[in-house]
Design an enzyme around this catalytic site. Structure first.
Site, PDB file in Angstrom:
ATOM      1  CG  ASN A 166     -60.511  84.611 -12.958  1.00  0.00           C
ATOM      2  OD1 ASN A 166     -59.449  84.987 -12.493  1.00  0.00           O
ATOM      3  ND2 ASN A 166     -60.992  83.389 -12.743  1.00  0.00           N
TER       4      ASN A 166
ATOM      5  NE  ARG B 267     -10.571  73.873 -43.388  1.00  0.00           N
ATOM      6  CZ  ARG B 267      -9.659  74.830 -43.333  1.00  0.00           C
ATOM      7  NH1 ARG B 267      -8.682  74.758 -42.452  1.00  0.00           N
ATOM      8  NH2 ARG B 267      -9.700  75.862 -44.172  1.00  0.00           N
TER       9      ARG B 267
ATOM     10  NE  ARG C  28     -48.002  76.152 -30.783  1.00  0.00           N
ATOM     11  CZ  ARG C  28     -49.040  75.412 -31.165  1.00  0.00           C
ATOM     12  NH1 ARG C  28     -49.875  74.931 -30.256  1.00  0.00           N
ATOM     13  NH2 ARG C  28     -49.244  75.146 -32.436  1.00  0.00           N
TER      14      ARG C  28
ATOM     15  CG  ASN D  17     -57.732  75.113 -31.602  1.00  0.00           C
ATOM     16  OD1 ASN D  17     -57.642  73.984 -31.140  1.00  0.00           O
ATOM     17  ND2 ASN D  17     -56.686  75.812 -32.002  1.00  0.00           N
TER      18      ASN D  17
HETATM   19  C1  UD1 Z   1      -5.825  81.192 -44.774  1.00  0.00           C
HETATM   20  C2  UD1 Z   1      -4.369  81.537 -45.075  1.00  0.00           C
HETATM   21  C3  UD1 Z   1      -3.528  81.257 -43.836  1.00  0.00           C
HETATM   22  C4  UD1 Z   1      -4.069  82.053 -42.669  1.00  0.00           C
HETATM   23  C5  UD1 Z   1      -5.542  81.783 -42.455  1.00  0.00           C
HETATM   24  C6  UD1 Z   1      -6.092  82.755 -41.433  1.00  0.00           C
HETATM   25  C7  UD1 Z   1      -3.902  81.102 -47.453  1.00  0.00           C
HETATM   26  C8  UD1 Z   1      -3.326  80.167 -48.424  1.00  0.00           C
HETATM   27  N1  UD1 Z   1      -3.894  80.712 -46.177  1.00  0.00           N
HETATM   28  O1  UD1 Z   1      -5.911  79.813 -44.530  1.00  0.00           O
HETATM   29  O2  UD1 Z   1      -2.186  81.607 -44.075  1.00  0.00           O
HETATM   30  O3  UD1 Z   1      -3.341  81.729 -41.504  1.00  0.00           O
HETATM   31  O4  UD1 Z   1      -6.272  81.974 -43.675  1.00  0.00           O
HETATM   32  O5  UD1 Z   1      -7.418  82.538 -41.119  1.00  0.00           O
HETATM   33  O6  UD1 Z   1      -4.347  82.167 -47.832  1.00  0.00           O
HETATM   34  N2  UD1 Z   1     -11.439  81.254 -50.540  1.00  0.00           N
HETATM   35  C9  UD1 Z   1     -11.865  81.629 -51.792  1.00  0.00           C
HETATM   36  N3  UD1 Z   1     -11.437  80.924 -52.876  1.00  0.00           N
HETATM   37  C10 UD1 Z   1     -10.594  79.876 -52.778  1.00  0.00           C
HETATM   38  C11 UD1 Z   1     -10.141  79.504 -51.491  1.00  0.00           C
HETATM   39  C12 UD1 Z   1     -10.572  80.209 -50.393  1.00  0.00           C
HETATM   40  O7  UD1 Z   1     -12.636  82.582 -51.931  1.00  0.00           O
HETATM   41  O8  UD1 Z   1     -10.265  79.304 -53.806  1.00  0.00           O
HETATM   42  C13 UD1 Z   1     -11.898  82.023 -49.376  1.00  0.00           C
HETATM   43  C14 UD1 Z   1     -12.655  81.185 -48.378  1.00  0.00           C
HETATM   44  O9  UD1 Z   1     -14.050  81.214 -48.660  1.00  0.00           O
HETATM   45  C15 UD1 Z   1     -12.332  81.861 -47.062  1.00  0.00           C
HETATM   46  C16 UD1 Z   1     -10.986  82.513 -47.297  1.00  0.00           C
HETATM   47  O10 UD1 Z   1     -10.771  82.519 -48.692  1.00  0.00           O
HETATM   48  O11 UD1 Z   1     -13.278  82.870 -46.721  1.00  0.00           O
HETATM   49  C17 UD1 Z   1      -9.843  81.770 -46.611  1.00  0.00           C
HETATM   50  O12 UD1 Z   1      -9.850  80.423 -47.024  1.00  0.00           O
HETATM   51  P1  UD1 Z   1      -9.627  79.253 -45.978  1.00  0.00           P
HETATM   52  O13 UD1 Z   1      -9.745  77.967 -46.684  1.00  0.00           O
HETATM   53  O14 UD1 Z   1     -10.445  79.480 -44.781  1.00  0.00           O
HETATM   54  O15 UD1 Z   1      -8.072  79.502 -45.652  1.00  0.00           O
HETATM   55  P2  UD1 Z   1      -7.284  79.002 -44.371  1.00  0.00           P
HETATM   56  O16 UD1 Z   1      -6.968  77.580 -44.536  1.00  0.00           O
HETATM   57  O17 UD1 Z   1      -7.982  79.417 -43.154  1.00  0.00           O
HETATM   58 CA    CA Z   2      -9.912  80.402 -42.707  1.00  0.00          CA
END
Ligand code: UD1
Ligand code: CA
Length: 478
Positions: free
Chosen positions: A395, A22, A351, A404
């Site tokens: 000055n 996203r 610069r 240059n």
């Molecule tokens: C998640 C939560 C949601 C919460 C929100 C808060 C879940 C299923 N959902 O959703 O309930 O309200 O955060 O911000 O947990 N990531 C991994 N591996 C994966 C998927 C994700 O490491 O397979 C990491 C992402 O890099 C990220 C974090 O987990 O840093 C959260 O993932 P993201 O996709 O942002 O979850 P949300 O949809 O925000």
């Molecule tokens: Ca998130």
């Protein structure tokens, strides 16, 4: 020695493997900067300030080399390990990768608590980290942080037994019914678990949901159905817990972080004419008694000394500004040094590698590049100096240009040096064709194009002599 059973150590898992689709960025999401620093670094800095020696597992996957390299370069005190999640199958799966690794096994063996958070929380505060690393009350298997948001869109919703009853489960936006979507209490991807509960919990997760992912949030339902104790805390300061998923949320978090940075500087003695329209990145240092006008952008390792004034719409990137310097409106400077008591601008362009000595003046529409200027020197209007070394008490009149580059390559160099020694006076509308030196105390007459060195204390005139024809004007007019 671990102090007691009821007071285990807290280790930390940070989820940073996701694609961040996203965000539409070529960078992995956790490296996208907020106020000049990758968002992941902000949470690591807060963790370091509260639990400096904690064991941290960062779950990496998408562009993992980049994440690892950038985090390592910061040399955080935390004991950081990386766990790979080769395929991104959801937050629950990411934690499973960590808990089934050596890192996780050690957490279970040591009966640690495990603070899990996602890497997209750049506004995390130290208080919040403290809260999540507190020892659990007896019998608690997980501490869940929630917040009540005006606009809960995109977050997992907290489903309770009754309005004030215990939490039963978290339902993701994409799986929520119309009624559940009305719930304003949300999960934040911030929790602390008993290691053993977490390790066995993530093993039993299923992916029968709309995204076909293993949700970490499903552990809440597992705990509640097993009648395990959940300690739920509603976090009042909703700014601390904003997740960043897209560029809009990135800007929102950037605005909040920026106003926190400005507040801190203002409380330390920096006077901002307006609090709302300057940008100050995190690494910038500003001494007290500095005035900053609206529209200023301060980036990178900019350092501003006491008593300086930064005029409206000035942009400084990695610039050192000396005490009592006056950087006037519209000036843009990069990788340069502005000395003590120097006046620059309005509308000057410094610069990279420009250095201006004490008490000098660089006026409007002057551009410097790779140029050092001594002390008490004036380049007041409409000039370009590149690859030049200018002494003190010099000055330079209006409209001067160091030529240059004339297409020649001398000793492998395409750009040639101009030296202007101390006490030189250059009249208006002159050019010097480099390489060339104007020696100490020399004088260049207005309108000259200097192509040869000018000896010390000499006068150079390099223009055609004036011819005056008496009465000729009348003849021209017919
Ligand atoms: C998640 C939560 C949601 C919460 C929100 C808060 C879940 C299923 N959902 O959703 O309930 O309200 O955060 O911000 O947990 N990531 C991994 N591996 C994966 C998927 C994700 O490491 O397979 C990491 C992402 O890099 C990220 C974090 O987990 O840093 C959260 O993932 P993201 O996709 O942002 O979850 P949300 O949809 O925000
Ligand atoms: Ca998130």
């Amino acid at each position: 020695m671990s102090s007691s059973k009821s007071n285990p150590k807290t280790s930390i898992i940070i989820l940073a493997a996701g694609l961040g689709k996203r965000m539409h960025s070529s960078l992995p999401k956790v490296l996208v900067p907020v106020c000049g620093r990758p968002m992941l670094f902000n949470s690591l800095t807060q963790l370091e300030s509260v639990v400096p020696n904690a064991r941290v597992a960062i779950v990496v996957g998408h562009q993992k080399e980049k994440v690892i390299e950038q985090v390592n370069a910061q040399k955080f005190k935390l004991q950081i390990d990386y766990v790979e999640q080769a395929e991104q199958k959801g937050t629950g799966h990411a934690v499973k990768c960590a808990m089934s690794s050596e890192w996780g096994k050690r957490a279970v063996a040591n009966k640690e608590n495990v603070f899990v958070l996602s890497g997209d929380l750049p506004l995390l505060s130290a208080e919040l980290v403290k809260e999540m690393c507190e020892p659990f009350k007896r019998g608690v298997v997980l501490k869940l942080l929630t917040a009540v948001l005006k606009d809960p869109f995109g977050y997992g919703r907290i489903v309770r037994k009754s309005k004030k009853g215990g939490v039963i489960r978290i339902v993701e936006e994409k799986d929520a019914s119309a009624r559940e979507k009305l719930i304003q209490e949300v999960g934040l991807s911030i929790y602390t678990f008993q290691a053993q509960f977490l390790a066995s919990g993530v093993e039993s997760l299923k992916s029968n949901n709309s995204q076909k992912e293993y949700y970490l949030t499903d552990l809440i339902q597992i705990a509640s159905s097993k009648k395990r104790l959940i300690d739920t805390r509603i976090w009042e300061n909703v700014d601390d817990v904003r997740g960043v998923n897209n560029p809009y949320e990135l800007s929102q978090s950037g605005d909040i972080l920026n106003s926190r940075i400005i507040r801190e500087h203002a409380l330390n003695g920096v006077r901002f004419v307006s609090l709302s329209n300057c940008r100050v990145e995190q690494k910038v240092k500003i001494a007290s008694d500095v005035s900053i006008y609206p529209g200023v952008i301060l980036e990178g390792n900019t350092v501003i000394a006491s008593g300086a004034t930064i005029g409206t719409n000035v942009v400084l990137k990695n610039v050192k500004v000396g005490a009592y310097a006056d950087v006037k409106a519209g000036t843009y400077a990069e990788d340069s040094v502005i000395g003590e008591n120097v006046k620059v601008g309005p509308y000057a362009h410094l610069r990279p590698e420009s250095v201006i000595g004490k008490n000098s003046k660089i006026g409007n529409f002057v551009e410097l590049k790779k140029t050092t200027i001594g002390e008490d020197t004036s380049v007041a209007h409409l000039s370009y100096l590149g690859d030049a070394e200018v002494g003190s008490h010099v000055n330079i009149g209006c409209g001067f240009v160091t030529c240059n580059f004339d297409g020649r390559v001398i000793d492998g160099q395409r750009k040639h040096k101009t030296k202007i020694e101390d006490h030189v006076f250059v009249g208006s509308d002159c050019q010097t064709v480099a390489p060339v030196t104007l020696k100490k105390g020399s004088y260049v007459a207005s309108g000259s194009t200097v192509t040869e060195d000018v000896p010390s204390d000499a006068l150079a005139i390099a223009r055609s002599r004036q011819v005056t024809k008496i009465g000729y004007a009348k003849k021209l007019k017919g």
